[in-house]
Design a protein around this motif. Structure first.
Motif, PDB file in Angstrom:
ATOM      1  N   LEU A 344       0.836  -1.204   0.000  1.00 36.12           N
ATOM      2  CA  LEU A 344       0.000   0.000   0.000  1.00 36.12           C
ATOM      3  C   LEU A 344       0.869   1.251   0.000  1.00 36.12           C
ATOM      4  CD1 LEU A 344      -2.679   1.553   0.365  1.00 36.12           C
ATOM      5  CD2 LEU A 344      -2.375   1.261   2.833  1.00 36.12           C
ATOM      6  N   GLU A 345       1.902   1.281   0.835  1.00 37.95           N
ATOM      7  CA  GLU A 345       2.748   2.467   0.926  1.00 37.95           C
ATOM      8  C   GLU A 345       3.506   2.712  -0.381  1.00 37.95           C
ATOM      9  OE1 GLU A 345       5.119   1.815   4.374  1.00 37.95           O
ATOM     10  OE2 GLU A 345       3.442   2.120   5.772  1.00 37.95           O
ATOM     11  N   ASP A 346       3.922   1.647  -1.070  1.00 38.31           N
ATOM     12  CA  ASP A 346       4.560   1.809  -2.379  1.00 38.31           C
ATOM     13  C   ASP A 346       3.623   2.489  -3.363  1.00 38.31           C
ATOM     14  OD1 ASP A 346       6.928   0.698  -1.576  1.00 38.31           O
ATOM     15  OD2 ASP A 346       6.500  -1.304  -2.358  1.00 38.31           O
ATOM     16  N   GLN A 347       2.367   2.050  -3.372  1.00 38.11           N
ATOM     17  CA  GLN A 347       1.408   2.636  -4.306  1.00 38.11           C
ATOM     18  C   GLN A 347       1.059   4.068  -3.920  1.00 38.11           C
ATOM     19  OE1 GLN A 347      -1.779   0.457  -5.922  1.00 38.11           O
ATOM     20  NE2 GLN A 347      -0.823  -1.541  -5.714  1.00 38.11           N
ATOM     21  N   LEU A 348       0.996   4.349  -2.619  1.00 35.48           N
ATOM     22  CA  LEU A 348       0.702   5.712  -2.187  1.00 35.48           C
ATOM     23  C   LEU A 348       1.823   6.667  -2.590  1.00 35.48           C
ATOM     24  CD1 LEU A 348      -0.828   5.092   1.354  1.00 35.48           C
ATOM     25  CD2 LEU A 348      -2.036   5.654  -0.753  1.00 35.48           C
ATOM     26  N   LEU A 349       3.074   6.214  -2.505  1.00 31.42           N
ATOM     27  CA  LEU A 349       4.190   7.056  -2.945  1.00 31.42           C
ATOM     28  C   LEU A 349       4.126   7.300  -4.447  1.00 31.42           C
ATOM     29  CD1 LEU A 349       7.224   5.755  -0.839  1.00 31.42           C
ATOM     30  CD2 LEU A 349       6.273   8.071  -0.845  1.00 31.42           C
ATOM     31  N   SER A 350       3.737   6.288  -5.205  1.00 29.37           N
ATOM     32  CA  SER A 350       3.585   6.482  -6.655  1.00 29.37           C
ATOM     33  C   SER A 350       2.495   7.513  -6.948  1.00 29.37           C
ATOM     34  CB  SER A 350       3.243   5.147  -7.323  1.00 29.37           C
ATOM     35  OG  SER A 350       4.285   4.218  -7.178  1.00 29.37           O
ATOM     36  N   ILE A 351       1.411   7.456  -6.188  1.00 28.78           N
ATOM     37  CA  ILE A 351       0.333   8.434  -6.366  1.00 28.78           C
ATOM     38  C   ILE A 351       0.820   9.823  -6.006  1.00 28.78           C
ATOM     39  CG2 ILE A 351      -1.937   9.130  -5.517  1.00 28.78           C
ATOM     40  CD1 ILE A 351      -2.565   6.136  -5.135  1.00 28.78           C
TER      41      ILE A 351
END
Length: 449
Positions: A344-351
């Motif tokens: 989740l945190e990886d995807q949030l950083l991408s966002i």
């Protein structure tokens, strides 16, 4: 009888009173102060703990949203009109149909039923719906129901199915109780694409790639073997802040040095320190909650194609009812919330990077982010089954070969897949294309001369 002369002398003071305790406070190794107190005996002073432990101790406990269908706990989903239990989904819709009296009704949308789409910007801590709670490894996969029609016991193995029929009175049972083995989610998104449509889409997808396809694949290709499967996902809402910092470059000059083949292009640029901070929310972010499907090792499988058929219209998901799974298969969830946090945190950083992209366009040489910080203020987790038509083909080879998938989104019809190819055909095509391009280039040069 004992001899009084052998009796030890009496203790000072009263013969029955114990000796007084020493006035000094006992401390040091082995003293009562060195022994951990009993749980709950007195409050823990967190100010004396290391920061990492203090943050974990002081973190609020996850808040649970109860999405269990209490009216279906006995395993019987009865028709509101006639009371029959032989219920099936009406393909192409979100409607359930009674096969006895043909009555139709729509399941309650889970977002409206429990307010799951509201107040995302006010989320704090971790909110977990009851179907997304941690899996208990000791929970049995077998569920037993006592039939109210005839008294017989009906057992359902949730490893392979979610419904079963009583062999005496023909009542249909469904696993609707949210047992802690990952089999029952909070919501389900019913199929809209019918099997005939999925078969046609898969056939069309393969026909465009037949020229380079493996001979064995073309001989064994049977799209009618496509399977409708509900895949487990966690649907996450989040309230997030992020900060990024790095170097941005703006080109000031471009020039070449050298002659003929030794020519090289050089660039001069001004370098700036760039910092950005953004607050944002995410609504219905899907994460695979199956370790097998989340394994994106392209040397062994093509699971990554399932991500290419996103998104799903998760806003239309309905409250869990096992009757929606009639005629389909499903895979159980086996990953808990904490196991999914890193992803989740990886995807949030991408966002976050995408959010600030529009503010750094003046740096025409690009920006290299060197530092990133993410603060997740609050999240809400809901377990959901999403519909996928899946066709698979195993290509023999080294290390167990390769498992190819062709997937069709069960709601939108979006299709993507992997077709095993003949390597020599690809190489020949590349060489042929290169030869043609080279011949055209030579012809152009001759004509211009």
């Amino acid at each position: 009888m004992s001899d009084p002369r052998n009796t030890p002398p009496p203790l000072p003071g009263s013969a029955s009173a114990p000796p007084p305790l020493p006035a000094a406070v006992l401390d040091g190794p082995g003293s009562p102060q060195d022994v951990p107190p009993l749980p709950g005996s007195f409050p823990l002073d967190t100010s004396r703990l290391p920061e990492a432990i203090r943050n974990e101790v002081e973190a609020p406990h996850p808040v649970a949203i109860d999405t269990a269908a209490a009216e279906l706990k006995d395993g019987l989903n009865r028709c509101p009109r006639c009371g029959a239990t032989d219920i099936r989904p009406k393909l192409g819709t979100d409607i359930l149909v009674c096969l006895y009296c043909r009555h139709q009704w729509h399941g309650a949308r889970v977002e409206e039923e429990f307010g799951l789409g509201e107040a995302i910007d006010q989320l704090r801590g971790t909110v977990i719906a009851s179907g997304a709670r941690d899996i208990d490894a000791d929970t049995s996969a077998l569920m037993t129901f006592k039939c109210t029609g005839c008294g017989a016991e009906v057992t359902v193995n949730t490893e392979s199915t979610m419904t079963a029929r009583c062999h005496w009175c023909r009542h249909v049972f469904g696993v609707n109780e949210q047992i802690a083995n990952g089999a029952v989610p909070d919501a389900v998104l019913p199929f809209h694409i019918k099997k005939e449509d999925a078969v046609a889409r898969i056939r069309q997808f393969v026909d465009k790639r037949r020229m380079f396809a493996l001979k064995a694949f073309k001989e064994q290709f049977t799209p009618e073997n496509v399977v409708g499967v509900y895949l487990p996902y966690m649907i996450v809402d989040g309230n997030v802040s992020a900060a990024v910092a790095g170097k941005g470059e703006i080109k000031t000059r471009e020039y070449t040095r050298g002659t003929e083949k030794n020519k090289q292009t050089y660039y001069d640029a001004d370098i700036y320190q760039v910092e950005r901070q953004v607050d944002f929310t995410v609504d219905d972010l899907p994460l695979e909650s199956s370790a097998e499907r989340g394994n994106l090792d392209t040397r062994a499988n093509t699971n990554n194609i399932i991500n290419t058929i996103l998104p799903f219209d998760t806003k239309n998901a309905v409250k869990w009812n096992a009757s929606y799974l009639a005629g389909f298969t499903s895979e159980k969830r086996n990953l808990d919330v904490e196991k999914l946090r890193p992803r989740l945190e990886d995807q949030l950083l991408s966002i976050a990077r995408a959010q600030v992209e529009g503010t750094v366009r003046r740096y025409d040489r690009g920006v290299r982010w060197e530092q990133e910080q993410l603060e997740v203020h609050g999240t809400r987790w809901v377990a959901m089954y999403l519909p996928v038509w899946l066709y698979s083909y195993h290509q023999p080879g080294k290390n167990g070969g390769m498992l190819h998938y062709i997937a069709v989104n069960g709601r939108t019809g979006e299709t993507m897949g992997s077709v095993p190819v003949q390597q020599w055909k690809m190489l020949l095509a590349a060489l042929t294309a290169g030869t043609i391009i080279e011949a055209l280039a030579i012809a152009f040069l001759v004509a211009s001369t």
